[in-house]
Design an enzyme around this catalytic site. Structure first.
Site, PDB file in Angstrom:
ATOM      1  N   THR A 125      15.911 -10.679  -1.322  1.00 18.75           N
ATOM      2  CA  THR A 125      14.846 -11.699  -1.323  1.00 18.75           C
ATOM      3  C   THR A 125      15.084 -12.777  -2.378  1.00 18.75           C
ATOM      4  O   THR A 125      15.714 -12.508  -3.407  1.00 18.75           O
ATOM      5  CB  THR A 125      13.486 -11.013  -1.602  1.00 18.75           C
ATOM      6  OG1 THR A 125      12.510 -11.998  -1.914  1.00 18.75           O
ATOM      7  CG2 THR A 125      13.562 -10.064  -2.801  1.00 18.75           C
ATOM      8  N   ASP A 126      14.541 -13.957  -2.130  1.00 24.82           N
ATOM      9  CA  ASP A 126      14.623 -15.024  -3.136  1.00 24.82           C
ATOM     10  C   ASP A 126      13.830 -14.670  -4.398  1.00 24.82           C
ATOM     11  O   ASP A 126      14.032 -15.276  -5.448  1.00 24.82           O
ATOM     12  CB  ASP A 126      14.130 -16.369  -2.561  1.00 24.82           C
ATOM     13  CG  ASP A 126      12.685 -16.353  -2.065  1.00 24.82           C
ATOM     14  OD1 ASP A 126      12.048 -15.276  -2.076  1.00 24.82           O
ATOM     15  OD2 ASP A 126      12.192 -17.423  -1.649  1.00 24.82           O
ATOM     16  N   GLU A 127      12.932 -13.677  -4.289  1.00 23.36           N
ATOM     17  CA  GLU A 127      12.087 -13.350  -5.445  1.00 23.36           C
ATOM     18  C   GLU A 127      12.898 -12.763  -6.605  1.00 23.36           C
ATOM     19  O   GLU A 127      12.412 -12.723  -7.727  1.00 23.36           O
ATOM     20  CB  GLU A 127      10.953 -12.410  -5.029  1.00 23.36           C
ATOM     21  CG  GLU A 127      10.047 -13.061  -3.994  1.00 23.36           C
ATOM     22  CD  GLU A 127       8.738 -12.335  -3.760  1.00 23.36           C
ATOM     23  OE1 GLU A 127       8.230 -11.693  -4.693  1.00 23.36           O
ATOM     24  OE2 GLU A 127       8.242 -12.408  -2.628  1.00 23.36           O
ATOM     25  N   TYR A 151       8.007  -5.429  -7.604  1.00 23.41           N
ATOM     26  CA  TYR A 151       8.725  -5.526  -6.318  1.00 23.41           C
ATOM     27  C   TYR A 151      10.050  -6.262  -6.496  1.00 23.41           C
ATOM     28  O   TYR A 151      11.116  -5.764  -6.126  1.00 23.41           O
ATOM     29  CB  TYR A 151       7.855  -6.251  -5.279  1.00 23.41           C
ATOM     30  CG  TYR A 151       8.645  -6.787  -4.098  1.00 23.41           C
ATOM     31  CD1 TYR A 151       9.256  -5.923  -3.191  1.00 23.41           C
ATOM     32  CD2 TYR A 151       8.810  -8.169  -3.897  1.00 23.41           C
ATOM     33  CE1 TYR A 151      10.002  -6.408  -2.128  1.00 23.41           C
ATOM     34  CE2 TYR A 151       9.543  -8.661  -2.831  1.00 23.41           C
ATOM     35  CZ  TYR A 151      10.145  -7.775  -1.951  1.00 23.41           C
ATOM     36  OH  TYR A 151      10.896  -8.262  -0.894  1.00 23.41           O
ATOM     37  N   ALA A 152       9.980  -7.465  -7.079  1.00 25.16           N
ATOM     38  CA  ALA A 152      11.191  -8.282  -7.217  1.00 25.16           C
ATOM     39  C   ALA A 152      12.213  -7.579  -8.120  1.00 25.16           C
ATOM     40  O   ALA A 152      13.425  -7.646  -7.860  1.00 25.16           O
ATOM     41  CB  ALA A 152      10.821  -9.657  -7.778  1.00 25.16           C
ATOM     42  N   LYS A 155      14.044  -4.977  -6.116  1.00 17.12           N
ATOM     43  CA  LYS A 155      15.031  -5.581  -5.211  1.00 17.12           C
ATOM     44  C   LYS A 155      16.252  -6.076  -6.002  1.00 17.12           C
ATOM     45  O   LYS A 155      17.390  -5.966  -5.543  1.00 17.12           O
ATOM     46  CB  LYS A 155      14.409  -6.742  -4.422  1.00 17.12           C
ATOM     47  CG  LYS A 155      13.319  -6.350  -3.438  1.00 17.12           C
ATOM     48  CD  LYS A 155      13.811  -5.492  -2.279  1.00 17.12           C
ATOM     49  CE  LYS A 155      14.674  -6.247  -1.290  1.00 17.12           C
ATOM     50  NZ  LYS A 155      15.001  -5.399  -0.104  1.00 17.12           N
ATOM     51  N   LEU A 191       0.447 -13.311   3.708  1.00 19.48           N
ATOM     52  CA  LEU A 191      -0.392 -14.520   3.750  1.00 19.48           C
ATOM     53  C   LEU A 191      -0.645 -15.092   5.154  1.00 19.48           C
ATOM     54  O   LEU A 191      -1.803 -15.319   5.533  1.00 19.48           O
ATOM     55  CB  LEU A 191       0.216 -15.604   2.845  1.00 19.48           C
ATOM     56  CG  LEU A 191      -0.588 -16.911   2.775  1.00 19.48           C
ATOM     57  CD1 LEU A 191      -1.967 -16.682   2.193  1.00 19.48           C
ATOM     58  CD2 LEU A 191       0.152 -17.956   1.957  1.00 19.48           C
ATOM     59  N   ASN A 250       0.332 -23.008  -0.901  1.00 15.16           N
ATOM     60  CA  ASN A 250      -0.442 -22.010  -0.141  1.00 15.16           C
ATOM     61  C   ASN A 250      -1.710 -22.615   0.457  1.00 15.16           C
ATOM     62  O   ASN A 250      -2.035 -22.374   1.622  1.00 15.16           O
ATOM     63  CB  ASN A 250      -0.819 -20.828  -1.042  1.00 15.16           C
ATOM     64  CG  ASN A 250       0.379 -19.955  -1.356  1.00 15.16           C
ATOM     65  OD1 ASN A 250       1.447 -20.095  -0.754  1.00 15.16           O
ATOM     66  ND2 ASN A 250       0.220 -19.053  -2.311  1.00 15.16           N
TER      67      ASN A 250
HETATM   68  P1  NAD Z   1       7.973  -4.469   6.131  1.00 12.23           P
HETATM   69  O1  NAD Z   1       7.119  -4.004   4.983  1.00 12.23           O
HETATM   70  O2  NAD Z   1       7.319  -5.136   7.288  1.00 12.23           O
HETATM   71  O3  NAD Z   1       8.794  -3.219   6.719  1.00 12.23           O
HETATM   72  C1  NAD Z   1       9.458  -2.308   5.913  1.00 12.23           C
HETATM   73  C2  NAD Z   1       9.943  -1.172   6.795  1.00 12.23           C
HETATM   74  O4  NAD Z   1      10.666  -0.239   5.972  1.00 12.23           O
HETATM   75  C3  NAD Z   1       8.804  -0.392   7.454  1.00 12.23           C
HETATM   76  O5  NAD Z   1       9.110  -0.130   8.810  1.00 12.23           O
HETATM   77  C4  NAD Z   1       8.768   0.919   6.664  1.00 12.23           C
HETATM   78  O6  NAD Z   1       8.305   2.025   7.424  1.00 12.23           O
HETATM   79  C5  NAD Z   1      10.233   1.075   6.274  1.00 12.23           C
HETATM   80  N1  NAD Z   1      10.416   1.898   5.071  1.00 12.23           N
HETATM   81  C6  NAD Z   1       9.761   1.788   3.883  1.00 12.23           C
HETATM   82  N2  NAD Z   1      10.204   2.733   3.040  1.00 12.23           N
HETATM   83  C7  NAD Z   1      11.177   3.422   3.686  1.00 12.23           C
HETATM   84  C8  NAD Z   1      12.020   4.505   3.330  1.00 12.23           C
HETATM   85  N3  NAD Z   1      11.942   5.081   2.113  1.00 12.23           N
HETATM   86  N4  NAD Z   1      12.918   4.966   4.236  1.00 12.23           N
HETATM   87  C9  NAD Z   1      12.993   4.401   5.475  1.00 12.23           C
HETATM   88  N5  NAD Z   1      12.200   3.396   5.867  1.00 12.23           N
HETATM   89  C10 NAD Z   1      11.307   2.905   4.983  1.00 12.23           C
HETATM   90  O7  NAD Z   1       9.088  -5.376   5.497  1.00 12.23           O
HETATM   91  P2  NAD Z   1       9.731  -6.760   6.009  1.00 12.23           P
HETATM   92  O8  NAD Z   1       8.821  -7.851   5.671  1.00 12.23           O
HETATM   93  O9  NAD Z   1      10.188  -6.561   7.412  1.00 12.23           O
HETATM   94  O10 NAD Z   1      10.999  -6.871   5.042  1.00 12.23           O
HETATM   95  C11 NAD Z   1      12.254  -6.314   5.410  1.00 12.23           C
HETATM   96  C12 NAD Z   1      13.249  -6.553   4.293  1.00 12.23           C
HETATM   97  O11 NAD Z   1      13.353  -7.947   4.027  1.00 12.23           O
HETATM   98  C13 NAD Z   1      12.823  -5.916   2.952  1.00 12.23           C
HETATM   99  O12 NAD Z   1      13.960  -5.363   2.352  1.00 12.23           O
HETATM  100  C14 NAD Z   1      12.274  -7.083   2.150  1.00 12.23           C
HETATM  101  O13 NAD Z   1      12.454  -6.867   0.766  1.00 12.23           O
HETATM  102  C15 NAD Z   1      13.116  -8.230   2.664  1.00 12.23           C
HETATM  103  N6  NAD Z   1      12.446  -9.534   2.585  1.00 12.23           N
HETATM  104  C16 NAD Z   1      11.288  -9.774   3.272  1.00 12.23           C
HETATM  105  C17 NAD Z   1      10.708 -11.035   3.211  1.00 12.23           C
HETATM  106  C18 NAD Z   1       9.460 -11.366   3.988  1.00 12.23           C
HETATM  107  O14 NAD Z   1       8.975 -12.498   3.891  1.00 12.23           O
HETATM  108  N7  NAD Z   1       8.901 -10.470   4.788  1.00 12.23           N
HETATM  109  C19 NAD Z   1      11.284 -12.048   2.429  1.00 12.23           C
HETATM  110  C20 NAD Z   1      12.444 -11.755   1.722  1.00 12.23           C
HETATM  111  C21 NAD Z   1      13.023 -10.496   1.834  1.00 12.23           C
END
Ligand code: NAD
Length: 320
Positions: A125-127, A151-152, A155, A191, A250
């Site tokens: 993530t960019d965070e 969280y950040a 990651k 959001l 936002n």
């Molecule tokens: P999400 O929260 O919608 O989904 C996360 C998934 O991971 C869920 O299906 C959950 O059941 C599964 N999970 C959690 N813990 C687990 C574990 N211990 N073992 C197996 N599965 C597990 O997340 P998202 O928004 O789809 O994000 C996906 C990835 O992208 C993440 O790594 C997140 O850090 C990264 N990311 C997301 C965003 C965003 O805007 N959503 C932005 C930047 C990066």
């Protein structure tokens, strides 16, 4: 191609599985997901019905036995989407974030080493770069890591482990760092879906602080296309930023959503700011454009309209 997708029952993972199997119907995709509150097999009902190459295993990426059982079946590439992802939850309790995001990534990296997986993509993530002030140039892949939320930080810890496994063991790891994604199947704690679903139910829409925080929004399908390019032609050991190129405050985003939904701005309710709230994120995406030829296909306005329409048409998905 036999792909392992972890966290495939979540928002971006489920969109990615649908995208990749639609484009490569002969591929196999194994989805390893623990099904936390954020994981939902309803996100993939159509995929499970339409693609013979789709498999689901319920399991925890921090459980070495569950991970080994999947890797032992033979994997050509792994993409790690699995994570605890909600900043507010990480402020309440960082423990599951460290366990899944750091230790879980370590378990996957060790399995990838043991089973000699030819490609490992860490979805970050960019965070991890921290926060920008208005007027600062966007983050590049060379910007220092300066995470501000638990969280950040978790990651960033995973990113550093990925870097170290590449340098130490030559593991073919690639890291992608994307900005805020939006689109269908996003859990309504984030959001955009929170605003849309609360507005549809005429409930108050909480806005942190003064609402002036700026995010860079990326349509999830544009992210999926970038991830496909990284999978097929990214360079091991490299980091690629994936950004939306659309910075918006936002409060302006919420007003835009209310306008698209035909709802009153009176629903907006300011609430005390999130501790350590990052002011601004913005990504420089010149590298992935130059090296892999990626560019966004959707304008922000078009993608936002599609997203709103999806939530309007699918109350059966978000109301439960
Ligand atoms: P999400 O929260 O919608 O989904 C996360 C998934 O991971 C869920 O299906 C959950 O059941 C599964 N999970 C959690 N813990 C687990 C574990 N211990 N073992 C197996 N599965 C597990 O997340 P998202 O928004 O789809 O994000 C996906 C990835 O992208 C993440 O790594 C997140 O850090 C990264 N990311 C997301 C965003 C965003 O805007 N959503 C932005 C930047 C990066």
């Amino acid at each position: 191609m036999r792909l392992l997708v972890t966290g495939g029952a979540g928002f971006i993972g489920s969109n990615f599985i649908r995208y990749i199997l639609t484009r490569h119907p002969d591929w196999e995709v194994i989805n390893l997901d623990k099904l936390t509150y954020a994981g939902n097999l309803a996100n993939l009902r159509d995929v499970a019905a339409n693609f013979a190459g789709y498999r689901f295993f319920q399991g925890d990426i921090a459980d070495p036995d569950a991970v080994a059982a999947v890797f032992a079946t033979g994997i050509d590439a792994a993409l790690n989407f699995a994570a605890e992802t909600h900043v507010d939850r990480s402020i309440t309790d960082a423990a599951p974030f460290v366990r899944t995001n750091v230790e879980g990534t370590r378990v996957l990296l060790d399995a990838a080493r043991k089973y000699k997986v030819p490609r490992f993509i860490q979805v970050s993530t960019d965070e991890v770069y921290g926060s920008l002030e208005p007027g600062d140039p966007p983050f590049t892949e060379e910007s220092p890591l300066a995470p501000n939320s638990p969280y950040a930080a978790s990651k960033a810890g995973a990113d550093l482990l990925c870097r170290a496994y590449h340098r130490t063991y030559g593991l073919p790891v690639i890291i992608t760092r994307c900005s805020n994604n939006f689109g269908p199947y996003q859990f309504p704690e984030k959001l955009i879906p929170l605003t849309i679903t609360n507005a549809l139910e005429n409930k108050p829409i909480p806005v942190y602080g003064d609402g002036q925080n700026i995010r860079d929004w990326l349509y999830v399908e544009d992210n999926c296309r970038a991830l496909e390019l990284v999978l097929l032609s990214g360079q091991p050991g490299e980091v690629y930023n994936i950004g939306g190129g659309k910075e918006i405050r936002n409060i302006d985003l919420i007003r835009l959503l209310l306008k698209l939904l035909g709802k009153s701005e009176e629903l907006i309710t300011f609430v005390p700011d999130r501790p350590g709230h990052d002011r601004r994120y913005a990504l420089d995406t010149a590298k992935i454009t130059r090296e892999l030829g990626w560019r966004r296909e959707y304008s922000f306005e078009e993608a936002l309209r599609r997203t709103v329409q999806w939530y309007v048409e699918n109350p059966g998905w978000w109301q439960p």
